[in-house]
Design a protein around this motif. Structure first.
Motif, PDB file in Angstrom:
ATOM      1  N   LYS A 117       0.813  -1.222   0.000  1.00  0.00           N
ATOM      2  CA  LYS A 117       0.000   0.000   0.000  1.00  0.00           C
ATOM      3  C   LYS A 117       0.846   1.272   0.000  1.00  0.00           C
ATOM      4  N   SER A 118       1.924   1.270   0.763  1.00  0.00           N
ATOM      5  CA  SER A 118       2.732   2.491   0.898  1.00  0.00           C
ATOM      6  C   SER A 118       3.659   2.735  -0.303  1.00  0.00           C
ATOM      7  N   ILE A 119       3.815   1.743  -1.182  1.00  0.00           N
ATOM      8  CA  ILE A 119       4.766   1.919  -2.285  1.00  0.00           C
ATOM      9  C   ILE A 119       4.124   1.858  -3.667  1.00  0.00           C
ATOM     10  N   ARG A 120       2.812   1.634  -3.729  1.00  0.00           N
ATOM     11  CA  ARG A 120       2.132   1.545  -5.032  1.00  0.00           C
ATOM     12  C   ARG A 120       0.917   2.458  -5.055  1.00  0.00           C
ATOM     13  N   LYS A 121       0.720   3.070  -6.201  1.00  0.00           N
ATOM     14  CA  LYS A 121      -0.506   3.827  -6.435  1.00  0.00           C
ATOM     15  C   LYS A 121      -1.445   2.935  -7.234  1.00  0.00           C
ATOM     16  N   THR A 122      -2.712   2.948  -6.860  1.00  0.00           N
ATOM     17  CA  THR A 122      -3.701   2.172  -7.587  1.00  0.00           C
ATOM     18  C   THR A 122      -4.759   3.123  -8.136  1.00  0.00           C
ATOM     19  N   GLN A 123      -5.310   2.767  -9.291  1.00  0.00           N
ATOM     20  CA  GLN A 123      -6.347   3.595  -9.883  1.00  0.00           C
ATOM     21  C   GLN A 123      -7.216   2.733 -10.796  1.00  0.00           C
ATOM     22  N   TRP A 124      -8.514   2.985 -10.751  1.00  0.00           N
ATOM     23  CA  TRP A 124      -9.476   2.292 -11.600  1.00  0.00           C
ATOM     24  C   TRP A 124      -9.773   3.160 -12.809  1.00  0.00           C
ATOM     25  N   PHE A 125      -9.873   2.529 -13.986  1.00  0.00           N
ATOM     26  CA  PHE A 125     -10.091   3.242 -15.240  1.00  0.00           C
ATOM     27  C   PHE A 125     -11.207   2.596 -16.051  1.00  0.00           C
ATOM     28  N   PRO A 126     -11.952   3.397 -16.834  1.00  0.00           N
ATOM     29  CA  PRO A 126     -12.830   2.799 -17.843  1.00  0.00           C
ATOM     30  C   PRO A 126     -11.954   2.053 -18.851  1.00  0.00           C
ATOM     31  N   PRO A 127     -12.482   1.017 -19.502  1.00  0.00           N
ATOM     32  CA  PRO A 127     -11.664   0.202 -20.404  1.00  0.00           C
ATOM     33  C   PRO A 127     -10.890   0.998 -21.465  1.00  0.00           C
ATOM     34  N   LYS A 128     -11.501   1.960 -22.121  1.00  0.00           N
ATOM     35  CA  LYS A 128     -10.794   2.706 -23.173  1.00  0.00           C
ATOM     36  C   LYS A 128      -9.594   3.466 -22.607  1.00  0.00           C
ATOM     37  N   ASP A 129      -9.738   4.049 -21.424  1.00  0.00           N
ATOM     38  CA  ASP A 129      -8.627   4.758 -20.795  1.00  0.00           C
ATOM     39  C   ASP A 129      -7.532   3.790 -20.366  1.00  0.00           C
ATOM     40  N   ALA A 130      -7.924   2.608 -19.881  1.00  0.00           N
ATOM     41  CA  ALA A 130      -6.937   1.602 -19.469  1.00  0.00           C
ATOM     42  C   ALA A 130      -6.096   1.169 -20.656  1.00  0.00           C
ATOM     43  N   VAL A 131      -6.746   0.937 -21.787  1.00  0.00           N
ATOM     44  CA  VAL A 131      -6.011   0.535 -22.986  1.00  0.00           C
ATOM     45  C   VAL A 131      -5.015   1.627 -23.375  1.00  0.00           C
ATOM     46  N   ARG A 132      -5.437   2.859 -23.326  1.00  0.00           N
ATOM     47  CA  ARG A 132      -4.579   3.981 -23.712  1.00  0.00           C
ATOM     48  C   ARG A 132      -3.393   4.150 -22.756  1.00  0.00           C
ATOM     49  N   ASP A 133      -3.610   3.937 -21.463  1.00  0.00           N
ATOM     50  CA  ASP A 133      -2.598   4.256 -20.457  1.00  0.00           C
ATOM     51  C   ASP A 133      -1.685   3.101 -20.055  1.00  0.00           C
ATOM     52  N   ALA A 134      -1.915   1.912 -20.565  1.00  0.00           N
ATOM     53  CA  ALA A 134      -1.078   0.760 -20.193  1.00  0.00           C
ATOM     54  C   ALA A 134       0.367   1.000 -20.631  1.00  0.00           C
ATOM     55  N   GLY A 138       2.242  -4.862 -25.341  1.00  0.00           N
ATOM     56  CA  GLY A 138       1.552  -6.147 -25.314  1.00  0.00           C
ATOM     57  C   GLY A 138       0.357  -6.139 -24.380  1.00  0.00           C
ATOM     58  N   LEU A 139       0.481  -5.423 -23.271  1.00  0.00           N
ATOM     59  CA  LEU A 139      -0.632  -5.301 -22.337  1.00  0.00           C
ATOM     60  C   LEU A 139      -1.758  -4.480 -22.972  1.00  0.00           C
ATOM     61  N   ARG A 140      -1.411  -3.424 -23.699  1.00  0.00           N
ATOM     62  CA  ARG A 140      -2.441  -2.626 -24.386  1.00  0.00           C
ATOM     63  C   ARG A 140      -3.248  -3.498 -25.339  1.00  0.00           C
ATOM     64  N   THR A 141      -2.555  -4.331 -26.103  1.00  0.00           N
ATOM     65  CA  THR A 141      -3.233  -5.224 -27.042  1.00  0.00           C
ATOM     66  C   THR A 141      -4.164  -6.179 -26.304  1.00  0.00           C
ATOM     67  N   LEU A 142      -3.681  -6.752 -25.221  1.00  0.00           N
ATOM     68  CA  LEU A 142      -4.479  -7.688 -24.443  1.00  0.00           C
ATOM     69  C   LEU A 142      -5.699  -7.001 -23.837  1.00  0.00           C
ATOM     70  N   LEU A 143      -5.516  -5.804 -23.297  1.00  0.00           N
ATOM     71  CA  LEU A 143      -6.640  -5.075 -22.710  1.00  0.00           C
ATOM     72  C   LEU A 143      -7.669  -4.675 -23.761  1.00  0.00           C
ATOM     73  N   SER A 144      -7.230  -4.381 -24.973  1.00  0.00           N
ATOM     74  CA  SER A 144      -8.193  -4.028 -26.014  1.00  0.00           C
ATOM     75  C   SER A 144      -9.073  -5.235 -26.336  1.00  0.00           C
ATOM     76  N   ARG A 145      -8.521  -6.445 -26.229  1.00  0.00           N
ATOM     77  CA  ARG A 145      -9.335  -7.655 -26.387  1.00  0.00           C
ATOM     78  C   ARG A 145     -10.353  -7.772 -25.266  1.00  0.00           C
ATOM     79  N   ALA A 146      -9.949  -7.391 -24.069  1.00  0.00           N
ATOM     80  CA  ALA A 146     -10.834  -7.506 -22.898  1.00  0.00           C
ATOM     81  C   ALA A 146     -11.996  -6.520 -22.961  1.00  0.00           C
ATOM     82  N   GLU A 147     -11.831  -5.435 -23.712  1.00  0.00           N
ATOM     83  CA  GLU A 147     -12.906  -4.440 -23.839  1.00  0.00           C
ATOM     84  C   GLU A 147     -14.187  -5.048 -24.392  1.00  0.00           C
TER      85      GLU A 147
END
Length: 151
Positions: A117-134, A138-147
């Motif tokens: 908790k003290s060393i990581r920032k966490t944030q929730w994103f809508p799927p399109k923003d998550a794909v953009r910000d990954a 390779g993770l961006r590609t995978l997340l776009s499939r998950a959309e």
């Protein structure tokens, strides 16, 4: 003169090696029914990605994904035992190539206290923003499939 084990270790250090990891693509529903995906910040550079890490001896990748989600983000929930997909990446200063088996994890709760908790920032994103910000392509590609999944 180096013995055989030392030579192998030296070659792996110079050329890098393949390292297996498991990760969790955590998702939840908002109050209005929208879908959100979780990102955690890297400890070294703050880049956004999914909770992931190395498995322990004999640990299934789905168990590793669930454990990493809790350790890095305090997320508990239902993890799909089937690998959703995978991606590979390299860390900035490491010669190694990391291969991540990704499991879908439906978040049911988020702990107030968790190991990183003290060393990581966490944030929730809508799927399109998550794909953009990954951070990793390779993770961006995978997340776009998950959309397109109906979760």
């Amino acid at each position: 003169m180096l013995n055989e084990n030392a030579q192998t270790e030296l070659v792996e250090t110079l050329s890098g090696r393949d390292v297996a990891q498991a990760g969790a693509r955590c998702h939840r529903r908002t109050e209005n029914g929208g879908l959100e995906m979780l990102f955690v910040g890297s400890r070294r550079n703050g880049r956004r990605g999914i909770p992931k890490g190395h498995g322990e001896d004999g640990e299934a990748s789905s168990a590793t994904a669930l454990r990493e989600a809790f350790e890095e983000a305090g997320v508990a929930g239902i993890v799909d035992k089937t690998v959703f997909g995978s991606f590979s990446y390299r860390k900035d200063m490491s010669p190694n190539r990391y291969h991540v088996a990704v499991h879908l994890l439906q978040a049911s709760s988020i702990a107030e206290k968790f190991p990183e908790k003290s060393i990581r920032k966490t944030q929730w994103f809508p799927p399109k923003d998550a794909v953009r910000d990954a951070a990793q392509p390779g993770l961006r590609t995978l997340l776009s499939r998950a959309e397109t999944l109906n979760l």
